[in-house]
Design an enzyme around this catalytic site. Structure first.
Site, mmCIF file in Angstrom:
data_model
loop_
_atom_site.group_PDB
_atom_site.id
_atom_site.type_symbol
_atom_site.label_atom_id
_atom_site.label_comp_id
_atom_site.label_asym_id
_atom_site.label_seq_id
_atom_site.Cartn_x
_atom_site.Cartn_y
_atom_site.Cartn_z
ATOM 1 N N ARG A 183 75.449 2.502 22.373
ATOM 2 C CA ARG A 183 75.546 3.798 21.713
ATOM 3 C C ARG A 183 74.314 4.627 22.078
ATOM 4 N NH1 ARG A 183 74.317 6.349 16.812
ATOM 5 N NH2 ARG A 183 72.882 4.651 16.390
ATOM 6 N N HIS A 220 76.415 -15.275 14.993
ATOM 7 C CA HIS A 220 75.860 -14.435 13.918
ATOM 8 C C HIS A 220 75.662 -15.263 12.646
ATOM 9 C CE1 HIS A 220 75.998 -10.666 15.991
ATOM 10 N NE2 HIS A 220 77.300 -10.487 15.948
HETATM 11 P P1 A3P Z 1 72.580 1.686 18.482
HETATM 12 O O1 A3P Z 1 73.894 1.693 17.772
HETATM 13 O O2 A3P Z 1 71.432 2.031 17.580
HETATM 14 O O3 A3P Z 1 72.570 2.479 19.726
HETATM 15 P P2 A3P Z 1 74.405 -5.553 19.015
HETATM 16 O O4 A3P Z 1 74.275 -5.832 20.458
HETATM 17 O O5 A3P Z 1 73.717 -6.561 18.145
HETATM 18 O O6 A3P Z 1 75.799 -5.271 18.635
HETATM 19 O O7 A3P Z 1 73.561 -4.234 18.756
HETATM 20 C C1 A3P Z 1 74.001 -3.006 19.271
HETATM 21 C C2 A3P Z 1 72.826 -2.059 19.351
HETATM 22 O O8 A3P Z 1 72.004 -2.412 20.478
HETATM 23 C C3 A3P Z 1 73.292 -0.641 19.581
HETATM 24 O O9 A3P Z 1 72.304 0.170 18.952
HETATM 25 C C4 A3P Z 1 73.242 -0.548 21.099
HETATM 26 O O10 A3P Z 1 73.212 0.766 21.581
HETATM 27 C C5 A3P Z 1 71.959 -1.299 21.383
HETATM 28 N N1 A3P Z 1 71.897 -1.836 22.740
HETATM 29 C C6 A3P Z 1 72.889 -2.395 23.473
HETATM 30 N N2 A3P Z 1 72.435 -2.769 24.671
HETATM 31 C C7 A3P Z 1 71.125 -2.445 24.721
HETATM 32 C C8 A3P Z 1 70.108 -2.568 25.719
HETATM 33 N N3 A3P Z 1 70.364 -3.110 26.910
HETATM 34 N N4 A3P Z 1 68.879 -2.129 25.416
HETATM 35 C C9 A3P Z 1 68.610 -1.582 24.211
HETATM 36 N N5 A3P Z 1 69.529 -1.414 23.226
HETATM 37 C C10 A3P Z 1 70.768 -1.853 23.477
#
Ligand code: A3P
Length: 345
Positions: free
Chosen positions: A311, A158
């Protein structure tokens, strides 16, 4: 054509072979060294809303929690990138988990075709397969052994581009996949995440104040996005800038872009055989979220529940959480900070 496909090692019996672990469940971070405490005392700091008193420190233009900052500095001092390394970079909650899964599936598809019943993504969370430099590798647990990683190494961070170790920024030919997201959805996702992990204790309105000041871990988001955006324009062969919204709208096209960028474009046989669709399905939100490992498992480093990374997985969920005024406030920042950059979010 498949220059970067990960074929150098024989298939692992299970995904744990991708990494070497040396921590225990009872691990407690060691206390900060006096030298580091002295250094921290020289940095600007601000208290953030949290259950325990928690400070962010301003270092090289960005805000970090103290444990993260110690790891960032250690990584800056010690990490040596290799030309074949691939990094998944992002500011938190932009789709890192998804992009890690896609990059892993693409680079390892010779050993692990997406349809294989023992694909590592079926039994391991993407964060365990593609660890963060400043968490698993240089974080306080030093839980992972970089020497044991197969080549090409697939790692993650990050860190903002300007604070990456010199060997990643300019001392090697390594490649960086960066994913950005509409800051309104990023903010809402982060609020849910930090509230659920139990660190944060703030209302959405309080959190928005901090987000708009740039005061969140690895913030400000605008400088994070712009740093990688600029690099993707100046060094397109080294940095690929992706957007969560594009990945949702046209996943196949974006996966092709990633594969071409990584030097592992799909062959005609793979196209005809449906490998692209299978990778998309394997890495899809529904596909990953429904796996037992992601419903019930915990991360190997840090032991957070894997389910917190899945989520809603939608574009525009901010409409369910932000008032028009709150949304406008973020939009004004986007307009002000990005208007001259050519970056549209
Ligand atoms: P939301 O909280 O809006 O649902 P990171 O991976 O950077 O932590 O980001 C998390 C976000 O990506 C969350 O968004 C999560 O639900 C979403 N996410 C995780 N896996 C995913 C996938 N395979 N396809 C699309 N979105 C995904």
């Amino acid at each position: 054509m498949h220059a970067n496909l990960n074929t150098k090692q024989s298939p692992p019996k299970n995904s744990k072979r991708y990494i070497s672990m040396s921590f225990t469940n009872t691990f407690q971070p060691p206390p900060l060294s006096q030298d580091f405490k002295d250094f921290l005392s020289t940095l600007p700091r601000k208290k953030i809303f949290a259950k325990e008193p928690l400070y962010c420190y301003h270092y090289q233009g960005f805000w970090y929690l103290e444990g993260v900052l110690e790891a960032v500095i250690s990584c800056q001092e010690h990490f040596q990138a290799e030309d074949s390394d691939v990094f998944v970079a992002s500011t938190p909650k932009c789709g890192t988990t998804w992009l890690k899964a896609i990059a892993f599936a693409l680079l390892n598809r010779r050993r692990h075709p997406a349809a294989s019943g023992d694909h590592p993504l079926l039994s391991s969370n993407p964060h365990d397969l593609v660890p963060f430099l400043e968490i698993g590798l240089y974080g306080s647990s030093k839980a992972l052994d970089i020497a044991s990683f197969p080549s090409p190494r697939l790692l993650s961070t990050h860190m903002p581009h300007s604070s990456l170790p010199e060997s990643i920024r300019s001392g090697s030919k390594c490649k960086i996949l960066y994913v950005a997201r509409d800051p309104k959805d990023t903010f809402v996702s982060a609020w849910h995440f930090f509230t659920r992990v139990g660190v944060a204790d703030f209302t959405m309105a309080e959190a928005l104040e901090q987000f708009c000041e740039g005061l969140n871990s690895y913030g400000p988001f605008w400088d994070h996005f712009l740093g990688y955006w600029k690099q993707s324009l100046e060094n397109p062969e080294r940095v690929l800038f992706l957007k969560y919204e594009d990945m949702k709208a046209r996943p196949a096209a974006e996966v092709h872009r990633v594969a071409e960028f990584l030097g592992c474009a799909f062959s005609a046989e793979e196209e005809e055989g449906g490998e692209v669709d299978r990778i998309l399905e394997l890495c899809s939100f529904e596909g990953l979220r429904g796996l037992e490992v992601n419903m019930k498992g915990k991360l190997m480093v840090g032991h957070a529940e894997n389910s917190i990374f899945f989520r809603r997985g939608e574009v525009g969920d901010w409409k369910n959480h932000l008032s028009p005024e709150m949304a406008e406030r973020i939009d004004r920042i986007v307009e002000e900070k990005f208007s001259e950059s050519g970056l549209c979010l």
